[in-house]
Design an enzyme around this catalytic site. Structure first.
Site, PDB file in Angstrom:
ATOM      1  N   HIS A 116       0.904  -1.429  -0.018  1.00 17.93           N
ATOM      2  CA  HIS A 116       0.031   0.000   0.064  1.00 17.93           C
ATOM      3  C   HIS A 116       0.862   1.180  -0.193  1.00 17.93           C
ATOM      4  O   HIS A 116       2.106   1.254   0.314  1.00 17.93           O
ATOM      5  CB  HIS A 116      -0.976  -0.015   1.250  1.00 17.93           C
ATOM      6  N   HIS A 118       1.229   4.590   2.141  1.00 21.15           N
ATOM      7  CA  HIS A 118       0.796   5.158   3.599  1.00 21.15           C
ATOM      8  C   HIS A 118       1.117   6.702   3.382  1.00 21.15           C
ATOM      9  O   HIS A 118       1.820   7.191   2.521  1.00 21.15           O
ATOM     10  CB  HIS A 118       1.779   4.503   4.604  1.00 21.15           C
ATOM     11  N   HIS A 133      -2.663   4.174   6.220  1.00 18.68           N
ATOM     12  CA  HIS A 133      -2.878   4.016   4.527  1.00 18.68           C
ATOM     13  C   HIS A 133      -3.253   5.613   4.102  1.00 18.68           C
ATOM     14  O   HIS A 133      -3.950   6.366   4.945  1.00 18.68           O
ATOM     15  CB  HIS A 133      -4.126   3.255   4.026  1.00 18.68           C
ATOM     16  N   HIS A 141     -10.901   1.208   3.260  1.00 18.13           N
ATOM     17  CA  HIS A 141     -10.127   0.188   2.618  1.00 18.13           C
ATOM     18  C   HIS A 141     -10.955  -0.807   1.922  1.00 18.13           C
ATOM     19  O   HIS A 141     -11.965  -1.254   2.530  1.00 18.13           O
ATOM     20  CB  HIS A 141      -9.256  -0.271   3.592  1.00 18.13           C
ATOM     21  N   HIS A 144      -8.566   3.239  -1.016  1.00 16.70           N
ATOM     22  CA  HIS A 144      -7.622   4.146  -1.023  1.00 16.70           C
ATOM     23  C   HIS A 144      -6.897   4.081  -2.210  1.00 16.70           C
ATOM     24  O   HIS A 144      -6.628   3.050  -3.015  1.00 16.70           O
ATOM     25  CB  HIS A 144      -6.663   3.776   0.378  1.00 16.70           C
ATOM     26  N   ASP A 147      -4.012   1.460  -2.668  1.00 14.99           N
ATOM     27  CA  ASP A 147      -4.413   0.022  -2.213  1.00 14.99           C
ATOM     28  C   ASP A 147      -3.856  -0.668  -3.529  1.00 14.99           C
ATOM     29  O   ASP A 147      -4.826  -1.206  -4.212  1.00 14.99           O
ATOM     30  CB  ASP A 147      -5.741  -0.112  -1.881  1.00 14.99           C
ATOM     31  N   HIS A 183       3.894  -5.484   3.322  1.00 17.80           N
ATOM     32  CA  HIS A 183       3.392  -6.185   4.608  1.00 17.80           C
ATOM     33  C   HIS A 183       3.980  -7.763   4.647  1.00 17.80           C
ATOM     34  O   HIS A 183       4.042  -8.477   3.583  1.00 17.80           O
ATOM     35  CB  HIS A 183       1.973  -5.991   4.787  1.00 17.80           C
ATOM     36  N   ARG A 206       4.798  -4.502   9.026  1.00 16.51           N
ATOM     37  CA  ARG A 206       5.309  -3.558   8.065  1.00 16.51           C
ATOM     38  C   ARG A 206       6.774  -4.176   7.671  1.00 16.51           C
ATOM     39  O   ARG A 206       7.845  -4.118   8.587  1.00 16.51           O
ATOM     40  CB  ARG A 206       5.340  -2.272   8.150  1.00 16.51           C
TER      41      ARG A 206
HETATM   42 CU   LIG Z   1       0.251  -0.923   4.387  1.00 13.72          CU
HETATM   43 ZN   LIG Z   2      -6.084   0.677   2.219  1.00 12.56          ZN
END
Ligand SMILES: [Cu+2]
Ligand SMILES: [Zn+2]
Length: 242
Positions: A116, A118, A133, A141, A144, A147, A183, A206
């Protein structure tokens, strides 16, 4: 304008289909995707979208992001490194990206990892200081702009081209200066049935991250060339095996 567009389409069809006729039946889907990308590019030129940004005849934007392991991870965690490249043919156009990473734990059946954008490009506390995010329109979500979904990892690495992304490199909602985060887990895409699912997809720790910065066209050109060569090799080996 229509005759011009038709001529362009014929040209594209000729250019992409003429090289190796024996491959025609292989990976048709991939070839169609390539064709779609080219048609989109032509449409943008024909409709003047590429010039609309005021950046001269070529308003294409490029950005790169050098993925490094989060500094807050313990040494036993997978050390993921890699490169994410972005290209946007014009302000407001859909974004394309190459994702290339290695250092994931090699699992027998492969694994799937969420990626994603951030909110902050702040790596002072590793990837933990990049915030939630990036969500400029206050939506849930996985709506976003950054994403990017799940990425399949094989033999500890991934290599992927993704077109049609909603994120942008310009305008009020630009992702430049923000972070790309990789992630440890899979994104449940909002179907997890808990509040976190609608915020972050429950994608877990993360592992690695980077800050998106504008760059010139050369890295993208290199990656596109390598991508084309890889695809050709794969098609050839698949055709031989068939
Ligand atoms: Cu993320
Ligand atoms: Zn998201």
């Amino acid at each position: 304008m229509l005759p011009l567009l038709c001529a362009c389409l014929l040209l594209v069809a000729g250019a992409s289909g003429g090289s190796d006729v024996s491959d025609a039946s292989c990976n048709m889907e991939e070839q169609i995707r390539d064709l779609q990308a080219k048609v989109t590019e032509i449409l943008q030129v024909v409709t003047g979208q590429r010039a609309a940004g005021g950046g001269g005849p070529d308003a294409t934007l490029h950005a790169s992001c050098h993925v490094r392991p989060s500094s807050t991870l313990d040494a036993a965690a997978p050390q993921v490194t890699g490169l994410v490249l972005f290209r946007q043919l014009a302000p407001g156009a859909r974004l394309e990206a190459f994702f290339e990473m290695e250092g994931f734990q090699a699992e027998p059946n492969g694994s799937s990892h969420a990626i994603h954008v951030h909110q902050f490009g702040d790596l002072s506390q590793g990837c933990d200081s990049t915030g939630p995010h990036y969500n400029p329109l206050s939506v849930q979500h996985p709506q976003h702009p950054g994403d990017f979904g799940n990425f399949a990892v094989r033999d500890g690495g991934l290599w992927k081209y993704r077109p049609g992304l909603a994120a942008s490199l310009s305008g009020p909602y630009s992702i430049v200066g923000r972070a790309v985060v990789v992630h440890a887990g899979e994104d449940d895409l909002g179907r997890g049935g808990n509040p976190a699912s609608l915020e972050n997809g429950n994608a877990g720790r993360r592992l690695a991250c980077c800050v998106v910065g504008l760059c010139g066209p050369a890295p993208w050109a290199r990656q596109a060339q390598e991508h084309a060569e890889r695809k050709k090799r794969r098609r050839e080996s698949e055709c031989k095996a068939a």
